[in-house]
Design a protein around this motif. Structure first.
Motif, PDB file in Angstrom:
ATOM      1  N   ASN A  28      72.964  87.129  37.821  1.00  0.00           N
ATOM      2  CA  ASN A  28      72.080  85.979  38.057  1.00  0.00           C
ATOM      3  C   ASN A  28      72.819  84.645  37.933  1.00  0.00           C
ATOM      4  N   PHE A  29      73.844  84.620  37.092  1.00  0.00           N
ATOM      5  CA  PHE A  29      74.627  83.394  36.937  1.00  0.00           C
ATOM      6  C   PHE A  29      75.747  83.316  37.978  1.00  0.00           C
ATOM      7  N   GLU A  47      59.605  80.445  33.315  1.00  0.00           N
ATOM      8  CA  GLU A  47      60.863  80.153  32.614  1.00  0.00           C
ATOM      9  C   GLU A  47      62.063  80.639  33.423  1.00  0.00           C
ATOM     10  N   ARG A  95      67.689  75.381  37.383  1.00  0.00           N
ATOM     11  CA  ARG A  95      68.596  74.484  36.650  1.00  0.00           C
ATOM     12  C   ARG A  95      70.051  74.882  36.870  1.00  0.00           C
ATOM     13  N   ILE A  96      70.282  76.180  36.884  1.00  0.00           N
ATOM     14  CA  ILE A  96      71.665  76.639  37.059  1.00  0.00           C
ATOM     15  C   ILE A  96      72.135  76.338  38.481  1.00  0.00           C
ATOM     16  N   THR A 113      59.246  84.338  30.795  1.00  0.00           N
ATOM     17  CA  THR A 113      58.144  84.405  31.764  1.00  0.00           C
ATOM     18  C   THR A 113      58.694  84.102  33.169  1.00  0.00           C
ATOM     19  N   TYR A 124      62.595  78.337  36.323  1.00  0.00           N
ATOM     20  CA  TYR A 124      63.134  77.066  35.819  1.00  0.00           C
ATOM     21  C   TYR A 124      64.635  77.215  35.532  1.00  0.00           C
ATOM     22  N   LEU A 125      64.972  78.306  34.829  1.00  0.00           N
ATOM     23  CA  LEU A 125      66.376  78.546  34.472  1.00  0.00           C
ATOM     24  C   LEU A 125      67.254  78.679  35.711  1.00  0.00           C
ATOM     25  N   TYR A 139      72.329  91.187  34.260  1.00  0.00           N
ATOM     26  CA  TYR A 139      71.877  89.821  33.958  1.00  0.00           C
ATOM     27  C   TYR A 139      72.941  88.799  34.369  1.00  0.00           C
ATOM     28  N   ARG A 159      69.270  81.059  23.178  1.00  0.00           N
ATOM     29  CA  ARG A 159      67.834  81.341  23.039  1.00  0.00           C
ATOM     30  C   ARG A 159      67.574  82.838  22.863  1.00  0.00           C
ATOM     31  N   LEU A 160      68.243  83.662  23.658  1.00  0.00           N
ATOM     32  CA  LEU A 160      67.951  85.090  23.613  1.00  0.00           C
ATOM     33  C   LEU A 160      68.577  85.785  22.403  1.00  0.00           C
ATOM     34  N   LYS A 162      53.007  80.467  27.550  1.00  0.00           N
ATOM     35  CA  LYS A 162      53.275  79.147  28.124  1.00  0.00           C
ATOM     36  C   LYS A 162      54.785  78.986  28.239  1.00  0.00           C
ATOM     37  N   PRO A 163      55.239  78.326  29.295  1.00  0.00           N
ATOM     38  CA  PRO A 163      56.695  78.205  29.433  1.00  0.00           C
ATOM     39  C   PRO A 163      57.313  77.277  28.386  1.00  0.00           C
ATOM     40  N   HIS A 164      58.384  77.742  27.784  1.00  0.00           N
ATOM     41  CA  HIS A 164      59.170  76.917  26.859  1.00  0.00           C
ATOM     42  C   HIS A 164      60.574  76.833  27.444  1.00  0.00           C
ATOM     43  N   THR A 165      60.901  75.699  27.961  1.00  0.00           N
ATOM     44  CA  THR A 165      62.154  75.612  28.730  1.00  0.00           C
ATOM     45  C   THR A 165      63.328  75.080  27.916  1.00  0.00           C
ATOM     46  N   LEU A 225      66.911  76.498  28.246  1.00  0.00           N
ATOM     47  CA  LEU A 225      67.082  77.201  29.530  1.00  0.00           C
ATOM     48  C   LEU A 225      67.722  76.289  30.580  1.00  0.00           C
ATOM     49  N   ARG A 226      68.857  75.757  30.238  1.00  0.00           N
ATOM     50  CA  ARG A 226      69.508  74.835  31.174  1.00  0.00           C
ATOM     51  C   ARG A 226      70.920  75.270  31.555  1.00  0.00           C
ATOM     52  N   SER A 227      71.411  76.248  30.852  1.00  0.00           N
ATOM     53  CA  SER A 227      72.784  76.686  31.109  1.00  0.00           C
ATOM     54  C   SER A 227      72.937  78.117  30.609  1.00  0.00           C
ATOM     55  N   PRO A 228      73.989  78.799  31.031  1.00  0.00           N
ATOM     56  CA  PRO A 228      74.230  80.155  30.516  1.00  0.00           C
ATOM     57  C   PRO A 228      74.370  80.152  28.989  1.00  0.00           C
ATOM     58  N   VAL A 240      70.898  79.902  27.440  1.00  0.00           N
ATOM     59  CA  VAL A 240      70.171  81.177  27.540  1.00  0.00           C
ATOM     60  C   VAL A 240      70.669  82.136  26.457  1.00  0.00           C
ATOM     61  N   THR A 262      67.141  92.072  38.058  1.00  0.00           N
ATOM     62  CA  THR A 262      67.377  92.282  36.625  1.00  0.00           C
ATOM     63  C   THR A 262      67.280  90.934  35.940  1.00  0.00           C
TER      64      THR A 262
END
Lengths: 550, 302
Positions: free
Chosen positions: A396-397, B96, B103-104, B93, B99-100, A393, A307-308, A292-295, A298-301, A304, B87
């Motif tokens: 992506n930002f 997620e 948001r960015i 998921t 969503y991320l 990675y 969290r990671l 299930k998604p847990h957000t 997950l709102r900013s670099p 992330v 990547t």
């Protein structure tokens, strides 16, 4: 025949066989790190042996240190049981065995999980499996390749010991050197097998490495408990304890090679069998592919990164708290050793103070060790930051409305916060451990000691950011090298007089071992400013350079 | 501002190797520009320079008048990028990750995102590491399209997609164009470029060698002519510009470059049963362009 064909070096048919291709590839990629590890270990061994010979040249001096060290549970917890340390062979065994076993074990679990699970995560392992091989054959082949790295480390250690045996006052027989080198590399062999098995059990590299690290922590704590309490029988249940039972150089017990060898063979055999029973990309331990998604976060670099990395950060903090608490508990007994005149001189050199109270000296040394652990966190965190760029990675930002500064400063803020928390917790946990033994050192004193170790760690962070900005592909190497060099020079300088220019190159030489001595806030300020300057150069350079892959 | 992308002498060198020779290109707002070239021609270098991921050795790029090096964040507010390789963080998921990235990015059309997820038949509950290559690429595509950005920059966007998903992707691109969005499409799939793009730029060894509409570029390759006769076809090998003559039974096929009049007169004089002519496809144009280079290279070697 074309020029291209002519350019292919001629090799024996066996070596070109597709059956050995995976092993050869792994062996080639393991050789460099094996060589570097071997050289570092030899440098350490030679420096410690020569230090001993210079610092304790007479029978009387050696007898005195043996009496102090041999009856002290605190120091035995650090370096293992001390036997026959009034002899060169006994002393080097005591100094090398536990430390080198631990270093070798960590190296082995990292390189093994990288080879097996990391390559699979990156999608490269399937290229091997698409060739003329099976999962089991490829796995056993790769293990053979890794074992060749172990042979390199063994050979270098053996040659190093042979070199030490040429020192005036030290004489080791050839067979003793062969056996001792075997004992020194046994830990790496054990954890190669553990890492190999964990790579089959777990579905990702980070989990395989995490499981191996937890197993290492458990075995290490068992060994530590066995050496610092009366429960010496515990050595028999820890693979790290079996290595200590080998007692090379003074009372060799090769019989303990049997459980070590059996352990390695059983685990490796099991891992090879499991390699053929699982699907590529999966582990034996079932892992849910859906969730299930847990957000949250997950709102900013920055979110992330938090969290990671939170599990890793938590792991480091628990390690700092545990080590600090245990060492704090050992303070009173360990302090007895410092009251010995000879050993006091060593501590005094480390602490850069002529005389100091035994308890405070040991606590100073404990905080020094905690600082080292936090520095290793910083080096690994900077390395993970670089991984984010190398693996793509970060793209992506940066292809979205995120500036390089926002991403990098977020990571720096996260690492700095962890450093501050870890240092404070280090001081507090040391106090908590020490308070259980009624050592009498105040909460405020050890909190201050925790604050004191922040400055050098922040300088290491600055060096890490500098290398990330200026030489990104060497980020980890430079950061770990800065710590390694400082450690070696400081260890050497604690035993013998070194040129002050050389000593000054060690970051640790500028660290006041609070509470053994008073804090030097001016020096701390200079270290922080230097860290800021390095960090600033790194940030500025990162802003103008190209992103670089692996 | 009518210009979406403008590069002024954009150059990238790695040591002495010139990855991108000074590039001057303009993409109008609402236009779809196809960007073609073989492997290593400099397509990705162009895109990464435009995005500010690598620093150009010379020149600059502007997105809606904003310098992408001097003001990357502001420029990126107008851009959505689809790379050819994905990547993403393996333990997040699909939901997620989307969503991320949303948001960015800041602005996301959630309704359109849900529609895209449905159209691309994307299961968002899986962790990234469990996705196939094609499904990972769907994250890139959905994440870019859901922003409805003014400019879509795509680098081999259909890598790993099956033909049905490729079709869904083409429809989305056409919808984006209808919405007034600009598209910069770098692709190896010539059929895709031919179907979608208003103009095409062809890159060779870091140099933009052709830029124009497909019809403007027809001169690069010959016209194919096919005629069937009652009897033996007439001889046409003496006619200027005619090449690739093939005679199978009573059917003649050949290519003609330049004026078609002399060939046409010769064929009509022989009273053909059928007479067909066809303009070159983009693939024929592309191969003709690179075929020339290959011949030149062979000449240089010999």
């Amino acid at each position: 025949m074309s020029a291209t064909t002519n350019a292919v070096p001629s090799t024996a048919k066996f070596l070109r066989s597709p059956r050995t291709a995976v092993g050869r590839f792994v062996a080639k990629h393991t050789a460099r790190s094996s060589l570097i590890l071997g050289m570092i270990l030899v440098f350490y061994m030679i420096s410690k042996a020569s230090t001993y010979l210079v610092a304790y040249p007479t029978e009387a001096a050696r007898q005195k240190i043996a009496e102090s060290l041999g009856t002290n549970v605190g120091i035995e917890a650090l370096l293992g049981a001390a036997h026959h340390i009034d002899t060169v062979s006994g002393y080097v065994t005591w100094n090398f065995l536990c430390l080198i076993t631990a270093v070798g074990a960590i190296w082995a679990l990292l390189i093994t999980t990288k080879t097996f699970r990391g390559e699979e995560d990156a999608g490269r392992w399937e290229l091997f499996l698409a060739g003329q091989t099976t999962a089991r054959r490829a796995a056993s082949n790769a293990l053979a390749g890794l074992a060749s790295g172990l042979v390199i480390v063994y050979t270098i250690c053996f040659l190093g010991l042979l070199g030490i045996s040429r020192f005036n006052g030290a004489y080791f027989t050839l067979s003793a050197c062969l056996f001792f080198a075997l004992a020194l590399t046994a830990g790496a062999a054990e954890f190669m097998a553990i890492g190999f098995l964990a790579s089959q059990l777990m579905p990702t590299r980070s989990r395989a490495a995490g499981l191996s690290a937890v197993i290492f922590g458990v075995f290490y704590m068992i060994r530590l408990t066995a050496d610092s309490t009366s429960a010496h029988w515990l050595l028999n249940v820890s693979p790290l304890g079996w290595i200590e039972r080998l007692q090379p150089m003074y009372n060799s017990q090769p019989i303990w090679l049997l459980p070590i060898g059996g352990f390695v063979l059983v685990l490796s055999g099991l891992a090879i069998w499991l390699a053929g029973r699982r699907d590529l990309g999966d582990g034996i331990v079932a892992d849910k592919d859906t969730a299930k998604p847990h957000t949250r976060f997950l709102r900013s670099p920055f979110g992330v990164a938090l969290r990671l990395n939170r599990a890793v950060i938590l792991g480091w903090l628990i390690a700092v708290i545990s080590i600090a608490y245990i060492y704090g508990e050992l303070t009173k007994s360990a302090a007895q050793i410092v009251q010995s005149t000879t050993v006091e001189s060593v501590f005094s050199r480390l602490a850069q103070a002529a005389h100091t109270q035994a308890v405070l000296a040991f606590l100073g040394f404990t905080l020094f060790f905690i600082m080292l652990v936090v520095m290793f966190y910083v080096a690994s965190a900077v390395g993970r930051m670089r991984d984010d760029e190398a693996k793509g990675y970060l793209d992506n930002f940066l292809v979205r409305p995120v500036s390089r500064n926002r991403w990098l400063l977020g990571r720096i803020f996260l690492m700095t916060t962890v450093v501050v928390i870890a240092c404070l917790l280090g001081g507090l946990s040391t106090w908590a451990g020490e308070a259980t033994q009624h050592g009498g050192v105040t909460f405020h004193t050890l909190l201050l000691a925790g604050v004191n170790i922040m400055a050098p760690v922040l300088l290491i962070l600055g060096i890490g950011i500098f290398s990330f900005g200026v030489m990104p592909r060497l980020t980890s190497v430079i950061t770990f090298a800065a710590i390694g060099w400082s450690f070696l020079i400081t260890m050497l300088g604690s035993g013998v007089s070194l040129n002050h220019w050389l000593l000054d190159t060690s970051l640790f030489h500028h660290v006041a071992l609070v509470p053994a001595v008073g804090a030097n806030w001016t020096t701390s300020g200079i270290l922080v400013v230097l860290g800021l300057i390095f960090g600033l150069i790194g940030v500025l350079r990162f802003n103008t350079r190209d992103l670089r892959g692996e | 501002m009518d210009v979406a992308i403008k590069t002024i002498g954009l150059t990238k060198q790695y040591g002495s190797f010139v990855a991108l020779e000074p590039l001057n290109i303009e993409v109008k707002k609402g236009e779809i520009l196809g960007y073609l070239g073989p492997n290593g021609a400099g397509k990705t270098t162009t895109i990464r320079s435009m995005l500010g991921l690598i620093k150009p050795t010379g020149g600059r790029a502007e997105i809606f008048g904003i310098d992408t090096q001097a003001n990357k964040v502001e420029a990126h507010k107008h851009i959505a990028y689809i790379p050819g390789e994905s990547t993403f963080w393996p333990n997040l998921t699909g939901a997620e990750t989307l969503y991320l990235l949303g948001r960015i990015n800041g602005a996301v059309d959630n309704k359109y995102m849900a529609e895209l997820i449905k159209r691309f038949q994307f299961d968002v509950s899986k962790k990234v590491r469990a996705y196939s290559k094609g499904n990972r690429q769907k994250i890139n595509i959905i994440a870019a399209l859901m922003t409805k950005a003014d400019l879509l920059i795509m680098d081999e966007p259909t890598t790993g997609l099956d033909p049905i998903m490729e079709q869904a992707f083409k429809e989305c691109v056409m919808e984006a164009k209808a919405n007034g969005q600009t598209v910069f499409l770098s692709s190896h799939i010539l059929e895709e470029v031919e179907a979608l793009c208003d103009r095409i730029g062809i890159l060779r060894s870091g140099k933009l060698v052709e830029l124009g509409t497909l019809s403007e570029m027809r001169h690069l390759a010959a016209l194919t002519v096919q005629a069937t006769f009652e009897n033996k076809p007439p001889k046409v090998d003496h006619i200027k510009g005619v090449s690739g003559i093939k005679v199978v039974g009573h059917q003649l096929t050949c290519q003609v470059q330049g004026s078609i009049d002399p060939l046409f007169s010769a064929l009509v004089a022989a009273h053909p049963k059928t007479l067909l002519s066809r303009e070159p496809s983009l693939e024929e144009l592309f191969l003709s362009l690179y075929g020339e280079e290959e011949v030149r290279n062979k000449d240089q070697v010999s």
